[in-house]
Design a protein around this motif. Sequence first.
Motif, PDB file in Angstrom:
ATOM      1  N   ASP A   1       0.828  -1.213   0.000  1.00  0.00           N
ATOM      2  CA  ASP A   1       0.000   0.000   0.000  1.00  0.00           C
ATOM      3  C   ASP A   1       0.863   1.265   0.000  1.00  0.00           C
ATOM      4  OD1 ASP A   1      -2.289  -1.541   0.004  1.00  0.00           O
ATOM      5  OD2 ASP A   1      -2.689  -1.265   2.152  1.00  0.00           O
ATOM      6  N   CYS A   2       1.918   1.276   0.796  1.00  0.00           N
ATOM      7  CA  CYS A   2       2.813   2.450   0.839  1.00  0.00           C
ATOM      8  C   CYS A   2       3.479   2.685  -0.513  1.00  0.00           C
ATOM      9  CB  CYS A   2       3.882   2.279   1.910  1.00  0.00           C
ATOM     10  SG  CYS A   2       3.292   2.505   3.585  1.00  0.00           S
ATOM     11  N   LEU A   3       3.956   1.620  -1.123  1.00  0.00           N
ATOM     12  CA  LEU A   3       4.588   1.754  -2.431  1.00  0.00           C
ATOM     13  C   LEU A   3       3.594   2.288  -3.455  1.00  0.00           C
ATOM     14  CD1 LEU A   3       6.666  -1.532  -2.384  1.00  0.00           C
ATOM     15  CD2 LEU A   3       7.611   0.797  -2.406  1.00  0.00           C
ATOM     16  N   LYS A   4       2.386   1.757  -3.444  1.00  0.00           N
ATOM     17  CA  LYS A   4       1.352   2.213  -4.372  1.00  0.00           C
ATOM     18  C   LYS A   4       1.030   3.687  -4.136  1.00  0.00           C
ATOM     19  CE  LYS A   4      -3.358   1.272  -5.886  1.00  0.00           C
ATOM     20  NZ  LYS A   4      -4.542   0.424  -5.693  1.00  0.00           N
ATOM     21  N   GLN A   5       0.880   4.062  -2.890  1.00  0.00           N
ATOM     22  CA  GLN A   5       0.562   5.450  -2.543  1.00  0.00           C
ATOM     23  C   GLN A   5       1.617   6.417  -3.065  1.00  0.00           C
ATOM     24  OE1 GLN A   5       0.202   6.050   1.679  1.00  0.00           O
ATOM     25  NE2 GLN A   5       0.112   8.263   1.497  1.00  0.00           N
ATOM     26  N   HIS A   6       2.872   5.996  -3.049  1.00  0.00           N
ATOM     27  CA  HIS A   6       3.966   6.863  -3.490  1.00  0.00           C
ATOM     28  C   HIS A   6       4.416   6.566  -4.920  1.00  0.00           C
ATOM     29  CE1 HIS A   6       4.424   8.842   0.332  1.00  0.00           C
ATOM     30  NE2 HIS A   6       4.323   7.675   0.923  1.00  0.00           N
ATOM     31  N   GLN A   7       3.620   5.780  -5.626  1.00  0.00           N
ATOM     32  CA  GLN A   7       3.914   5.418  -7.019  1.00  0.00           C
ATOM     33  C   GLN A   7       5.344   4.893  -7.155  1.00  0.00           C
ATOM     34  OE1 GLN A   7       3.001   8.905  -9.319  1.00  0.00           O
ATOM     35  NE2 GLN A   7       0.943   9.043  -8.476  1.00  0.00           N
ATOM     36  N   ALA A   8       5.722   4.061  -6.225  1.00  0.00           N
ATOM     37  CA  ALA A   8       7.071   3.493  -6.199  1.00  0.00           C
ATOM     38  C   ALA A   8       6.983   1.972  -6.360  1.00  0.00           C
ATOM     39  CB  ALA A   8       7.761   3.848  -4.886  1.00  0.00           C
ATOM     40  N   LYS A   9       8.078   1.397  -6.714  1.00  0.00           N
ATOM     41  CA  LYS A   9       8.177  -0.055  -6.880  1.00  0.00           C
ATOM     42  C   LYS A   9       9.336  -0.573  -6.050  1.00  0.00           C
ATOM     43  CE  LYS A   9       4.961  -0.118  -9.985  1.00  0.00           C
ATOM     44  NZ  LYS A   9       3.640  -0.404  -9.501  1.00  0.00           N
ATOM     45  N   ALA A  10       9.291  -1.858  -5.748  1.00  0.00           N
ATOM     46  CA  ALA A  10      10.362  -2.514  -5.005  1.00  0.00           C
ATOM     47  C   ALA A  10      10.590  -3.896  -5.588  1.00  0.00           C
ATOM     48  CB  ALA A  10       9.998  -2.621  -3.520  1.00  0.00           C
ATOM     49  N   THR A  11      11.719  -4.469  -5.242  1.00  0.00           N
ATOM     50  CA  THR A  11      12.004  -5.862  -5.561  1.00  0.00           C
ATOM     51  C   THR A  11      11.824  -6.656  -4.282  1.00  0.00           C
ATOM     52  OG1 THR A  11      13.565  -5.236  -7.287  1.00  0.00           O
ATOM     53  CG2 THR A  11      13.729  -7.484  -6.435  1.00  0.00           C
ATOM     54  N   PHE A  12      10.950  -7.644  -4.331  1.00  0.00           N
ATOM     55  CA  PHE A  12      10.658  -8.493  -3.183  1.00  0.00           C
ATOM     56  C   PHE A  12      11.336  -9.839  -3.400  1.00  0.00           C
ATOM     57  CE2 PHE A  12       7.474  -5.287  -3.003  1.00  0.00           C
ATOM     58  CZ  PHE A  12       7.073  -5.186  -1.675  1.00  0.00           C
ATOM     59  N   PHE A  13      12.319 -10.140  -2.553  1.00  0.00           N
ATOM     60  CA  PHE A  13      13.026 -11.405  -2.626  1.00  0.00           C
ATOM     61  C   PHE A  13      12.256 -12.420  -1.787  1.00  0.00           C
ATOM     62  CE2 PHE A  13      16.162  -8.415  -4.018  1.00  0.00           C
ATOM     63  CZ  PHE A  13      16.855  -9.114  -4.997  1.00  0.00           C
ATOM     64  N   VAL A  14      11.623 -13.367  -2.468  1.00  0.00           N
ATOM     65  CA  VAL A  14      10.685 -14.308  -1.851  1.00  0.00           C
ATOM     66  C   VAL A  14      11.386 -15.635  -1.570  1.00  0.00           C
ATOM     67  CG1 VAL A  14       8.460 -15.443  -2.148  1.00  0.00           C
ATOM     68  CG2 VAL A  14       8.809 -13.153  -3.070  1.00  0.00           C
ATOM     69  N   GLU A  15      11.331 -16.070  -0.305  1.00  0.00           N
ATOM     70  CA  GLU A  15      11.962 -17.312   0.130  1.00  0.00           C
ATOM     71  C   GLU A  15      11.118 -18.492  -0.326  1.00  0.00           C
ATOM     72  OE1 GLU A  15      14.001 -20.373   1.866  1.00  0.00           O
ATOM     73  OE2 GLU A  15      11.875 -20.099   2.232  1.00  0.00           O
ATOM     74  N   VAL A  16      11.766 -19.503  -0.904  1.00  0.00           N
ATOM     75  CA  VAL A  16      11.019 -20.617  -1.487  1.00  0.00           C
ATOM     76  C   VAL A  16      11.242 -21.964  -0.816  1.00  0.00           C
ATOM     77  CG1 VAL A  16      10.883 -19.550  -3.768  1.00  0.00           C
ATOM     78  CG2 VAL A  16      12.793 -21.054  -3.230  1.00  0.00           C
ATOM     79  N   LEU A  17      12.361 -22.152  -0.150  1.00  0.00           N
ATOM     80  CA  LEU A  17      12.661 -23.475   0.398  1.00  0.00           C
ATOM     81  C   LEU A  17      11.781 -23.835   1.584  1.00  0.00           C
ATOM     82  CD1 LEU A  17      16.553 -23.545   0.025  1.00  0.00           C
ATOM     83  CD2 LEU A  17      14.814 -24.614  -1.440  1.00  0.00           C
TER      84      LEU A  17
ATOM     85  N   LEU B   1      20.255 -24.309  -5.424  1.00  0.00           N
ATOM     86  CA  LEU B   1      19.800 -23.178  -6.236  1.00  0.00           C
ATOM     87  C   LEU B   1      18.825 -23.620  -7.326  1.00  0.00           C
ATOM     88  CD1 LEU B   1      23.126 -21.193  -6.479  1.00  0.00           C
ATOM     89  CD2 LEU B   1      20.978 -20.326  -5.520  1.00  0.00           C
ATOM     90  N   LEU B   2      19.112 -24.737  -7.981  1.00  0.00           N
ATOM     91  CA  LEU B   2      18.209 -25.236  -9.023  1.00  0.00           C
ATOM     92  C   LEU B   2      16.870 -25.663  -8.430  1.00  0.00           C
ATOM     93  CD1 LEU B   2      20.674 -27.262 -11.293  1.00  0.00           C
ATOM     94  CD2 LEU B   2      19.548 -25.074 -11.808  1.00  0.00           C
ATOM     95  N   LYS B   3      16.903 -26.296  -7.276  1.00  0.00           N
ATOM     96  CA  LYS B   3      15.671 -26.686  -6.598  1.00  0.00           C
ATOM     97  C   LYS B   3      14.845 -25.433  -6.264  1.00  0.00           C
ATOM     98  CE  LYS B   3      14.214 -29.094  -2.393  1.00  0.00           C
ATOM     99  NZ  LYS B   3      14.727 -29.835  -1.226  1.00  0.00           N
ATOM    100  N   ALA B   4      15.490 -24.418  -5.737  1.00  0.00           N
ATOM    101  CA  ALA B   4      14.799 -23.171  -5.389  1.00  0.00           C
ATOM    102  C   ALA B   4      14.212 -22.511  -6.636  1.00  0.00           C
ATOM    103  CB  ALA B   4      15.758 -22.220  -4.673  1.00  0.00           C
ATOM    104  N   LYS B   5      14.980 -22.498  -7.708  1.00  0.00           N
ATOM    105  CA  LYS B   5      14.507 -21.893  -8.957  1.00  0.00           C
ATOM    106  C   LYS B   5      13.283 -22.633  -9.489  1.00  0.00           C
ATOM    107  CE  LYS B   5      15.994 -20.867 -13.657  1.00  0.00           C
ATOM    108  NZ  LYS B   5      17.055 -21.071 -14.652  1.00  0.00           N
ATOM    109  N   GLU B   6      13.290 -23.952  -9.423  1.00  0.00           N
ATOM    110  CA  GLU B   6      12.145 -24.731  -9.905  1.00  0.00           C
ATOM    111  C   GLU B   6      10.910 -24.508  -9.038  1.00  0.00           C
ATOM    112  OE1 GLU B   6      11.680 -26.227 -12.854  1.00  0.00           O
ATOM    113  OE2 GLU B   6      13.612 -25.245 -13.168  1.00  0.00           O
ATOM    114  N   LEU B   7      11.076 -24.397  -7.739  1.00  0.00           N
ATOM    115  CA  LEU B   7       9.948 -24.075  -6.865  1.00  0.00           C
ATOM    116  C   LEU B   7       9.352 -22.728  -7.263  1.00  0.00           C
ATOM    117  CD1 LEU B   7      11.401 -25.249  -3.444  1.00  0.00           C
ATOM    118  CD2 LEU B   7       9.247 -26.046  -4.455  1.00  0.00           C
ATOM    119  N   PHE B   8      10.206 -21.748  -7.476  1.00  0.00           N
ATOM    120  CA  PHE B   8       9.789 -20.409  -7.877  1.00  0.00           C
ATOM    121  C   PHE B   8       9.036 -20.466  -9.207  1.00  0.00           C
ATOM    122  CE2 PHE B   8      10.190 -16.220  -9.637  1.00  0.00           C
ATOM    123  CZ  PHE B   8      10.342 -15.346  -8.582  1.00  0.00           C
ATOM    124  N   ARG B   9       9.626 -21.126 -10.191  1.00  0.00           N
ATOM    125  CA  ARG B   9       9.001 -21.223 -11.517  1.00  0.00           C
ATOM    126  C   ARG B   9       7.680 -21.985 -11.459  1.00  0.00           C
ATOM    127  NH1 ARG B   9      12.323 -20.484 -16.312  1.00  0.00           N
ATOM    128  NH2 ARG B   9      10.882 -21.972 -17.230  1.00  0.00           N
ATOM    129  N   GLY B  10       7.552 -22.894 -10.514  1.00  0.00           N
ATOM    130  CA  GLY B  10       6.331 -23.664 -10.350  1.00  0.00           C
ATOM    131  C   GLY B  10       5.119 -22.807  -9.998  1.00  0.00           C
TER     132      GLY B  10
END
Length: 171
Positions: A71-87, A153-162
């Motif tokens: 909501d804060c990012l939207k309010q300020h018309q800003a973007k972020a990169t969210f690093f999402v944990e997959v394991l 890393l490959l396992k994490a990437k496949e979870l993400f792509r899934g």
Amino acid sequence: GEGEIHPGRAGSLMTDAARSGRRPMAVCVTVDVEFDIAGTFRYPDRCMPVSRQAVEYASSSGEHGLGFLLDCLKQHQAKATFFVEVLNAAFFGADEMRRHAERIVESGNVLGLHLHPCWELFGRPDWREHLRRSGPPKDTLCGEPQERAVETLLKAKELFRGWGLGAPLAV
């Protein structure tokens, strides 16, 4: 005031100093989105990891975690990169974090890959006994043999792509 943040162009944030003609400051906003082991490695018979509440921080007054940030990012018309944990899928399954990743993408922000190898312990059916024998698992790929690091890393990437949201843009 000097520290106030105002919406800028192309999703950046501008301070009053930048608006007054002084050189703008480039800001890169990154956020780690991860669940909480919540004492499970220390007290495996009494504690369990926490998923949704660790990300949302929801209470009767609203959501104070991911939703608040979006909501804060939207309010300020800003973007972020969210690093999402997959394991964490080893404990919760892949769909638990996928829901949060979808919210991030739907809000127009960018997803990156984040991983904590310690979650892989939960893929063992005897994880509690293994934990008692061996202690808490390492939570880094540093110092691991190259084959193990690549495999993780490959396992994490496949979870993400899934999740069907494309490949991660960064790790």
